[in-house]
Design an enzyme around this catalytic site. Structure first.
Site, PDB file in Angstrom:
ATOM      1  N   ASN A  10       0.881  -1.188   0.039  1.00 48.64           N
ATOM      2  CA  ASN A  10      -0.053   0.019  -0.007  1.00 48.64           C
ATOM      3  C   ASN A  10       0.843   1.316   0.012  1.00 48.64           C
ATOM      4  O   ASN A  10       1.619   1.554   1.062  1.00 48.64           O
ATOM      5  CB  ASN A  10      -0.914   0.070   1.300  1.00 48.64           C
ATOM      6  CG  ASN A  10      -1.733   1.343   1.459  1.00 48.64           C
ATOM      7  OD1 ASN A  10      -1.837   2.019   0.428  1.00 48.64           O
ATOM      8  ND2 ASN A  10      -2.534   1.300   2.543  1.00 48.64           N
ATOM      9  N   TRP A  11       1.041   1.874  -1.237  1.00 47.18           N
ATOM     10  CA  TRP A  11       2.080   2.960  -1.150  1.00 47.18           C
ATOM     11  C   TRP A  11       1.438   4.345  -0.735  1.00 47.18           C
ATOM     12  O   TRP A  11       2.258   5.391  -0.492  1.00 47.18           O
ATOM     13  CB  TRP A  11       2.196   3.408  -2.922  1.00 47.18           C
ATOM     14  CG  TRP A  11       2.972   2.247  -3.632  1.00 47.18           C
ATOM     15  CD1 TRP A  11       3.224   0.997  -3.061  1.00 47.18           C
ATOM     16  CD2 TRP A  11       3.395   2.325  -4.721  1.00 47.18           C
ATOM     17  NE1 TRP A  11       3.962   0.226  -4.037  1.00 47.18           N
ATOM     18  CE2 TRP A  11       4.205   1.194  -5.317  1.00 47.18           C
ATOM     19  CE3 TRP A  11       3.514   2.994  -5.692  1.00 47.18           C
ATOM     20  CZ2 TRP A  11       4.657   0.861  -6.291  1.00 47.18           C
ATOM     21  CZ3 TRP A  11       4.158   3.034  -6.953  1.00 47.18           C
ATOM     22  CH2 TRP A  11       4.850   1.765  -7.269  1.00 47.18           C
ATOM     23  N   LYS A  12       0.104   4.342  -0.234  1.00 49.14           N
ATOM     24  CA  LYS A  12      -0.496   5.522   0.455  1.00 49.14           C
ATOM     25  C   LYS A  12      -0.245   6.647  -0.566  1.00 49.14           C
ATOM     26  O   LYS A  12      -0.230   6.641  -1.763  1.00 49.14           O
ATOM     27  CB  LYS A  12       0.079   5.641   1.744  1.00 49.14           C
ATOM     28  CG  LYS A  12       0.042   4.216   2.722  1.00 49.14           C
ATOM     29  CD  LYS A  12       0.173   4.547   4.069  1.00 49.14           C
ATOM     30  CE  LYS A  12      -0.143   3.143   4.667  1.00 49.14           C
ATOM     31  NZ  LYS A  12      -0.029   3.357   6.168  1.00 49.14           N
ATOM     32  N   HIS A  98      -9.159   1.383   5.099  1.00 47.49           N
ATOM     33  CA  HIS A  98      -8.164   1.292   5.737  1.00 47.49           C
ATOM     34  C   HIS A  98      -8.349   2.175   6.822  1.00 47.49           C
ATOM     35  O   HIS A  98      -9.316   3.260   6.737  1.00 47.49           O
ATOM     36  CB  HIS A  98      -7.194   2.079   4.858  1.00 47.49           C
ATOM     37  CG  HIS A  98      -5.601   1.776   5.366  1.00 47.49           C
ATOM     38  ND1 HIS A  98      -5.367   2.829   6.323  1.00 47.49           N
ATOM     39  CD2 HIS A  98      -4.636   1.093   5.219  1.00 47.49           C
ATOM     40  CE1 HIS A  98      -3.791   2.638   6.464  1.00 47.49           C
ATOM     41  NE2 HIS A  98      -3.611   1.536   6.071  1.00 47.49           N
ATOM     42  N   GLU A 100      -6.882   4.944   8.000  1.00 46.15           N
ATOM     43  CA  GLU A 100      -6.559   6.160   7.651  1.00 46.15           C
ATOM     44  C   GLU A 100      -7.672   6.714   6.944  1.00 46.15           C
ATOM     45  O   GLU A 100      -7.914   7.951   7.288  1.00 46.15           O
ATOM     46  CB  GLU A 100      -5.272   6.243   6.975  1.00 46.15           C
ATOM     47  CG  GLU A 100      -3.757   6.119   7.618  1.00 46.15           C
ATOM     48  CD  GLU A 100      -2.932   5.585   6.974  1.00 46.15           C
ATOM     49  OE1 GLU A 100      -2.737   5.317   5.714  1.00 46.15           O
ATOM     50  OE2 GLU A 100      -1.792   5.007   7.484  1.00 46.15           O
ATOM     51  N   GLU A 168      -4.880  -4.802  10.763  1.00 44.83           N
ATOM     52  CA  GLU A 168      -4.096  -3.719  11.067  1.00 44.83           C
ATOM     53  C   GLU A 168      -4.121  -2.984  12.262  1.00 44.83           C
ATOM     54  O   GLU A 168      -5.088  -1.933  12.291  1.00 44.83           O
ATOM     55  CB  GLU A 168      -4.066  -2.778   9.662  1.00 44.83           C
ATOM     56  CG  GLU A 168      -3.766  -3.230   8.403  1.00 44.83           C
ATOM     57  CD  GLU A 168      -3.275  -2.288   7.343  1.00 44.83           C
ATOM     58  OE1 GLU A 168      -2.158  -2.373   6.782  1.00 44.83           O
ATOM     59  OE2 GLU A 168      -3.690  -1.096   7.238  1.00 44.83           O
ATOM     60  N   GLY A 174       2.976   2.674  10.768  1.00 41.65           N
ATOM     61  CA  GLY A 174       4.090   3.463  10.745  1.00 41.65           C
ATOM     62  C   GLY A 174       4.818   3.816  11.859  1.00 41.65           C
ATOM     63  O   GLY A 174       5.295   4.974  11.797  1.00 41.65           O
ATOM     64  N   SER A 214       3.890  -1.856  10.443  1.00 40.51           N
ATOM     65  CA  SER A 214       5.323  -1.852  10.592  1.00 40.51           C
ATOM     66  C   SER A 214       5.883  -3.325  10.059  1.00 40.51           C
ATOM     67  O   SER A 214       6.871  -3.996  10.708  1.00 40.51           O
ATOM     68  CB  SER A 214       5.656  -1.729  12.054  1.00 40.51           C
ATOM     69  OG  SER A 214       5.270  -0.555  12.228  1.00 40.51           O
ATOM     70  N   GLY A 235       3.043  -0.976   4.162  1.00 44.23           N
ATOM     71  CA  GLY A 235       2.893   0.310   3.802  1.00 44.23           C
ATOM     72  C   GLY A 235       4.431   0.886   3.704  1.00 44.23           C
ATOM     73  O   GLY A 235       4.858   0.536   2.499  1.00 44.23           O
ATOM     74  N   GLY A 236       5.095   1.507   4.544  1.00 41.10           N
ATOM     75  CA  GLY A 236       6.436   2.089   4.274  1.00 41.10           C
ATOM     76  C   GLY A 236       7.480   1.102   3.513  1.00 41.10           C
ATOM     77  O   GLY A 236       8.004   1.753   2.736  1.00 41.10           O
TER      78      GLY A 236
HETATM   79  P1  13P Z   1       3.478   0.384   7.698  1.00 46.43           P
HETATM   80  O1  13P Z   1       3.680  -0.597   6.765  1.00 46.43           O
HETATM   81  O2  13P Z   1       3.980   1.553   7.107  1.00 46.43           O
HETATM   82  O3  13P Z   1       3.264   0.322   8.832  1.00 46.43           O
HETATM   83  O4  13P Z   1       1.724   0.747   7.165  1.00 46.43           O
HETATM   84  C1  13P Z   1       0.995  -0.439   7.104  1.00 46.43           C
HETATM   85  C2  13P Z   1      -0.316  -0.039   6.625  1.00 46.43           C
HETATM   86  O5  13P Z   1      -0.943   0.941   6.902  1.00 46.43           O
HETATM   87  C3  13P Z   1      -0.458  -0.866   5.061  1.00 46.43           C
HETATM   88  O6  13P Z   1      -1.642  -0.552   4.743  1.00 46.43           O
END
Ligand code: 13P
Length: 254
Positions: A10-12, A98, A100, A168, A174, A214, A235-236
């Site tokens: 997930n590149w956000k 998600h 977020e 999640e 993050g 993470s 994510g990251g």
């Molecule tokens: P991180 O891997 O950056 O913690 O993000 C996880 C995430 O929200 C994937 O959707």
């Protein structure tokens, strides 16, 4: 019951044309080098990069997904993107619910459920996210929160083929913090039991449940090889091809 491991990035809200396309090319190349390793790979770039990433992934087995969609197929919804539009661009998946989006856009589980159903109708698979906040965990509500989100966010037309769940924990996203292996195992078990209640044992046995929060190459072997964990939503670490594929290397059988 063998479920195919899914490693999804997930590149956000990250990536411009040049670096986003380069990242997709690097992921495609690394994926090709390795073969499928028994895993399914997916990248979910921002809407603006879907077309160029699709091109960059051509000839590889890496799938394309989006990060959100609207409920409606078309209409007067300024700034929104419909599931049909995503399908039209070559997406096979869309992430819905998600944390977020639940936080930044006040999305409720009822809305997430509608989005998932609309996405199914457009021929997309969905990744439905659930997870507790830090204060919910601290007050012992983790299982209840996740069970309620599953009950309310997963539409009635969900099958093991068109739906993936992602657990999640909000506080792990993050932050570099992760739950213990025992905690992940407990929540995934509870989510599978909730799916079983709603859709029956056979569906629950086949539906994939990803862990996200993470995930990196060094913790992937512990977090992602548990019995009820069928891959990761990253994510990251998905923003670097080497880290993303390093996670795959840690969990996908050769
Ligand atoms: P991180 O891997 O950056 O913690 O993000 C996880 C995430 O929200 C994937 O959707």
């Amino acid at each position: 019951m063998k479920r195919k491991t899914l490693i999804a990035g997930n590149w956000k809200m990250n990536g411009l044309l040049e670096d986003g396309t380069a990242l997709a090319k690097a992921v495609a190349l690394e994926a090709k080098k390795r073969g499928s390793q028994g895993c399914e790979f997916l990248v979910c770039p921002p809407f603006t990069l879907l077309t160029s990433v699709k091109k960059a992934l051509r000839g590889s087995k890496v799938g394309l997904g989006a990060q959100d969609c609207h409920v409606a197929a078309s209409g007067a919804h300024t700034g929104d993107i419909s599931p049909q539009m995503l399908k039209d661009l070559g997406c096979s998946y869309v992430i819905v619910g998600h944390s977020e989006r639940r936080a930044d856009h006040h999305e409720t589980s009822a809305l997430v459920c509608q989005k998932a159903e609309s996405a199914h109708q457009a021929g997309l698979k969905v990744i439905i996210c659930v997870g507790e906040t830090e204060s919910e965990r601290d007050s012992g509500k983790t299982l209840a929160v996740c069970q309620k989100q599953i009950k309310e966010s997963v539409p009635q037309d969900a099958t093991a083929e068109n739906t993936v769940i992602a657990y999640e924990p909000v506080w792990a996203i993050g932050t570099g913090k992760t739950p213990t292996v025992a905690d992940v195992a407990e929540v995934h078990g509870a989510i599978r039991a909730e799916i079983s209640k709603k859709f029956g044992k056979a569906v629950a046995a086949k539906m994939r449940i990803l862990y996200g929060g993470s995930v990196k190459p060094s913790n992937a072997p512990q977090l992602l090889s548990l019995e009820d964990v069928d891959g990761g939503l990253v994510g990251g670490a998905s923003l670097k091809a080497a880290d993303f594929m390093g996670i795959a290397d840690a969990v996908c059988q050769k």
